[in-house]
Design an enzyme around this catalytic site. Sequence first.
Site, PDB file in Angstrom:
ATOM      1  N   GLY A   1       2.434  -7.083   7.117  1.00  0.00           N
ATOM      2  CA  GLY A   1       3.217  -5.975   7.635  1.00  0.00           C
ATOM      3  C   GLY A   1       2.344  -4.759   7.823  1.00  0.00           C
ATOM      4  O   GLY A   1       1.117  -4.822   7.655  1.00  0.00           O
ATOM      5  N   GLY A   2       2.960  -3.630   8.186  1.00  0.00           N
ATOM      6  CA  GLY A   2       2.177  -2.432   8.433  1.00  0.00           C
ATOM      7  C   GLY A   2       1.360  -1.997   7.232  1.00  0.00           C
ATOM      8  O   GLY A   2       0.167  -1.694   7.352  1.00  0.00           O
ATOM      9  N   ASP A   3       1.994  -1.947   6.065  1.00  0.00           N
ATOM     10  CA  ASP A   3       1.289  -1.551   4.840  1.00  0.00           C
ATOM     11  C   ASP A   3       1.410  -2.628   3.756  1.00  0.00           C
ATOM     12  O   ASP A   3       1.290  -2.329   2.568  1.00  0.00           O
ATOM     13  CB  ASP A   3       1.830  -0.217   4.322  1.00  0.00           C
ATOM     14  CG  ASP A   3       3.327  -0.270   4.052  1.00  0.00           C
ATOM     15  OD1 ASP A   3       3.957  -1.314   4.350  1.00  0.00           O
ATOM     16  OD2 ASP A   3       3.885   0.724   3.544  1.00  0.00           O
ATOM     17  N   GLU A   4       1.636  -3.868   4.163  1.00  0.00           N
ATOM     18  CA  GLU A   4       1.866  -4.952   3.223  1.00  0.00           C
ATOM     19  C   GLU A   4       0.835  -6.057   3.397  1.00  0.00           C
ATOM     20  O   GLU A   4       0.503  -6.460   4.521  1.00  0.00           O
ATOM     21  CB  GLU A   4       3.271  -5.534   3.412  1.00  0.00           C
ATOM     22  CG  GLU A   4       4.380  -4.547   3.095  1.00  0.00           C
ATOM     23  CD  GLU A   4       5.747  -5.087   3.440  1.00  0.00           C
ATOM     24  OE1 GLU A   4       6.741  -4.580   2.867  1.00  0.00           O
ATOM     25  OE2 GLU A   4       5.841  -6.001   4.284  1.00  0.00           O
TER      26      GLU A   4
ATOM     27  N   LEU B   1       0.853  -1.191   0.000  1.00  0.00           N
ATOM     28  CA  LEU B   1       0.000   0.000   0.000  1.00  0.00           C
ATOM     29  C   LEU B   1       0.891   1.244   0.000  1.00  0.00           C
ATOM     30  O   LEU B   1       1.634   1.493   0.954  1.00  0.00           O
ATOM     31  CB  LEU B   1      -0.918  -0.016   1.223  1.00  0.00           C
ATOM     32  CG  LEU B   1      -1.880   1.161   1.394  1.00  0.00           C
ATOM     33  CD1 LEU B   1      -2.797   1.284   0.189  1.00  0.00           C
ATOM     34  CD2 LEU B   1      -2.693   0.977   2.669  1.00  0.00           C
TER      35      LEU B   1
END
Length: 277
Positions: free
Chosen positions: A201-204, A161
């Site tokens: 992950g945080g944005d994955e 993202l």
Amino acid sequence: PYIWPKGRWDLHWRVILAFVAVFCLADPHSDAFALLLLPQLQMATTRRVPLMIATAAVSGAGFVCVEVVAARLHGLSVPWPAIAWRMGLLLFGAAILGRVALLLARHLRALRDVHRDVAHRALHDPLTGLPNRSLLFERIEVALARQERSGARFAVVFVDLDDLKAVNDTLGHAAGDELLRAIAGRLRDELRTTDTPARVGGDEFAALLDDPGGDDDLERLARRLLDRLGQPVSGHSFAVPASVSIGVATSERLSTADELLRRADAAMYRAKAEGKG
């Protein structure tokens, strides 16, 4: 007159009477005390407890019947008041056992719910509800083992993202969380029920694709995901632009889940560097 036999049966009924007296004196709402009185019930399942109650009731009634027949055979008078007292005590004990069984069933159900909730939290992302990295790795390992046995091909899609930090800095973390939940929901909707979307992950995000078809099928899926996940997300008081980058890796000549994810991650970064999304 007929006299009840002394010995172990007399001791047995005295123990039951003491148990009933102590239970009545205790707090009737004390679940822990009720479980303490009958710890052996903790070894029984909720299906076995009703059978235990029925067996105890039938055994006690049978014992009283034997006493009556024995008294008749020996020409002795039957002490009906004493028999009625014993039957009442037996029924009262069965009722107490039933209450303890209900308490135990409630505790076991609560423990199962807690265990199920803890297991779910350990394997799922709390924000999006998607499987987390650990669960995705487990399912990839299963898919690798299946591929080794039968040659069944699978693939992994890696989604990054873009600009999540910028959204958090400008619109706040609530907007960023709303964006993550929207992307997770769209990813779930675009995949089949046999696939496994996950937040890694945080944005994955990533997705395990079971039996993805040929390379053309994978390319069409990647383009569809780019179009769908790249649509803006509207919140209560904001509209968040969404942009994603996608990489795809297939399972040929790979032996570990970590290697497969690294290959998909590298494909995603190559696509991002080329400006293709």
